[in-house]
Design a protein around this motif. Structure first.
Motif, short mmCIF file in Angstrom:
data_model
loop_
_atom_site.label_atom_id
_atom_site.label_comp_id
_atom_site.label_asym_id
_atom_site.label_seq_id
_atom_site.Cartn_x
_atom_site.Cartn_y
_atom_site.Cartn_z
N ASN A 1 25.22 34.69 28.17
CA ASN A 1 26.16 33.92 28.98
C ASN A 1 27.12 34.81 29.79
O ASN A 1 28.07 34.31 30.39
CB ASN A 1 26.97 32.97 28.11
CG ASN A 1 27.81 33.71 27.07
OD1 ASN A 1 27.64 34.91 26.87
ND2 ASN A 1 28.70 32.99 26.40
N THR A 2 26.87 36.12 29.82
CA THR A 2 27.73 37.02 30.59
C THR A 2 27.62 36.69 32.08
O THR A 2 26.53 36.56 32.63
CB THR A 2 27.33 38.49 30.37
OG1 THR A 2 27.45 38.81 28.99
CG2 THR A 2 28.21 39.42 31.19
N ILE B 1 28.36 43.18 39.85
CA ILE B 1 29.71 43.34 39.31
C ILE B 1 29.78 42.69 37.94
O ILE B 1 29.35 41.54 37.75
CB ILE B 1 30.74 42.68 40.25
CG1 ILE B 1 30.67 43.29 41.64
CG2 ILE B 1 32.16 42.81 39.67
CD1 ILE B 1 31.44 42.50 42.70
N ILE B 2 30.32 43.43 36.98
CA ILE B 2 30.56 42.91 35.63
C ILE B 2 32.02 43.14 35.30
O ILE B 2 32.51 44.28 35.37
CB ILE B 2 29.67 43.60 34.58
CG1 ILE B 2 28.20 43.52 34.97
CG2 ILE B 2 29.90 43.00 33.20
CD1 ILE B 2 27.31 44.40 34.12
N ARG B 3 32.73 42.09 34.94
CA ARG B 3 34.15 42.19 34.58
C ARG B 3 34.26 42.32 33.06
O ARG B 3 33.68 41.53 32.32
CB ARG B 3 34.93 40.98 35.09
CG ARG B 3 34.87 40.88 36.60
CD ARG B 3 35.69 39.72 37.17
NE ARG B 3 35.53 39.66 38.62
CZ ARG B 3 36.24 40.39 39.47
NH1 ARG B 3 37.18 41.22 39.01
NH2 ARG B 3 36.04 40.29 40.76
N LEU B 4 35.01 43.32 32.62
CA LEU B 4 35.10 43.66 31.20
C LEU B 4 36.51 43.44 30.67
O LEU B 4 37.48 43.72 31.37
CB LEU B 4 34.74 45.14 30.98
CG LEU B 4 33.41 45.64 31.53
CD1 LEU B 4 33.35 47.15 31.37
CD2 LEU B 4 32.25 44.97 30.84
N ARG B 5 36.60 42.96 29.46
CA ARG B 5 37.93 42.94 28.84
C ARG B 5 38.33 44.37 28.50
O ARG B 5 37.47 45.25 28.36
CB ARG B 5 37.92 42.06 27.60
CG ARG B 5 37.12 42.59 26.43
CD ARG B 5 37.28 41.70 25.19
NE ARG B 5 36.63 42.26 24.03
CZ ARG B 5 35.38 42.03 23.69
NH1 ARG B 5 34.64 41.23 24.43
NH2 ARG B 5 34.85 42.59 22.62
N GLU C 1 42.02 43.87 33.33
CA GLU C 1 40.59 43.93 33.06
C GLU C 1 40.03 45.19 33.70
O GLU C 1 40.71 45.85 34.48
CB GLU C 1 39.88 42.70 33.64
CG GLU C 1 39.93 42.64 35.16
CD GLU C 1 39.17 41.47 35.76
OE1 GLU C 1 38.57 40.69 35.00
OE2 GLU C 1 39.16 41.35 37.00
N ASP C 2 38.81 45.54 33.35
CA ASP C 2 38.11 46.64 33.99
C ASP C 2 36.84 46.10 34.62
O ASP C 2 36.30 45.07 34.19
CB ASP C 2 37.80 47.75 32.97
CG ASP C 2 39.08 48.31 32.34
OD1 ASP C 2 40.07 48.44 33.07
OD2 ASP C 2 39.06 48.58 31.12
N VAL D 1 30.10 52.50 39.62
CA VAL D 1 31.56 52.61 39.67
C VAL D 1 32.15 51.92 38.46
O VAL D 1 31.70 50.84 38.06
CB VAL D 1 32.13 51.96 40.95
CG1 VAL D 1 33.65 52.16 41.03
CG2 VAL D 1 31.46 52.50 42.20
N VAL D 2 33.17 52.54 37.85
CA VAL D 2 33.99 51.85 36.86
C VAL D 2 35.41 51.83 37.39
O VAL D 2 35.95 52.86 37.80
CB VAL D 2 33.91 52.50 35.46
CG1 VAL D 2 34.38 53.95 35.48
CG2 VAL D 2 34.71 51.68 34.45
#
Length: 219
Positions: free
Chosen positions: A194-195, A121-125, A162-163, A155-156
């Motif tokens: 640092n992500t 899982i990656i949380r995006l601005r 946030e996305d 999945v997006v």
């Protein structure tokens, strides 16, 4: 919402899609194949879409009823023909999700291919979803993850503040595979060192969702 805008003369997708972008019952199980001269993908992939009201947690049954197929592709040419007519994730509103999974795998935790797996899982601005979604699905259909049949789909998820981007794999306890998927994600998305990336098993997701549904709120 009209997710797919295409020319009526586009015969490459007409056998598997209605003009409104949804599969018809007669062709739902019809195998999609590359046309003559096209470059086949290693696996067929199916696009899905779902939307729900955030205040109503979805049970697995209601989720399955809410999610819908919007098309399957079997070649590089079919992928681009279809993808170029899809609404971009960044242009979606509300609580919406695009899914791209190998044909035959439903984007559900309970699917046999997903049951023992998990997801990175990656949380995006806000503002990054469209570009990152394109990069991750190109890496997936282009077999850049190099983990055999482990990758199930991506999945997006478009949310209000946030996305969220995720990629699903079959075997959550295979640390070598999950680490390789993580490292490939960092490379193809050009993520800063640092992500923050979180790995979550689907069993944990099922447990959390069940606990949330059973929580009673006293006013």
């Amino acid at each position: 919402m009209n997710l797919l805008e295409r020319d009526e003369d586009d015969q490459g997708l007409s056998e598997s899609l209605h003009d409104d972008g949804t599969n018809n019952n007669h062709n739902r199980h019809k195998t999609v194949s590359p046309a003559a001269g096209e470059h086949p993908l290693q696996y067929n992939y199916t696009f899905w879409f779902s939307r729900r009201t955030p205040s109503r947690p979805a049970s697995s049954q209601s989720y399955e009823q809410n999610i819908r197929q919007i098309g399957t592709v079997a070649s590089v040419e079919q992928f681009w023909k279809f993808y170029s007519h899809l609404v971009r994730p960044g242009d979606l509103s509300g609580h919406s999700d695009f899914h791209l999974f190998k044909e035959g795998i439903k984007p559900m935790w309970e699917d046999d291919c997903n049951r023992s797996g998990g997801k990175w899982i990656i949380r995006l601005r806000k503002g990054l979803a469209s570009r990152f979604w394109e990069n991750i699905i190109l890496a997936m259909v282009g077999e850049q993850f190099m983990v055999g049949e482990e990758v199930c789909g991506a999945v997006v998820s478009i949310r209000f503040q946030e996305d969220i981007l995720s990629i699903w794999n079959k075997t959550s306890n295979d640390q070598t595979t999950t680490s390789r998927i993580r490292d490939t994600l960092r490379r193809v998305l050009n993520l800063p060192a640092n992500t923050i990336m979180e790995y979550k098993t689907h069993n944990d997701s099922l447990r959390d969702n069940s606990s949330f549904r059973n929580t009673k709120i006293s006013l």
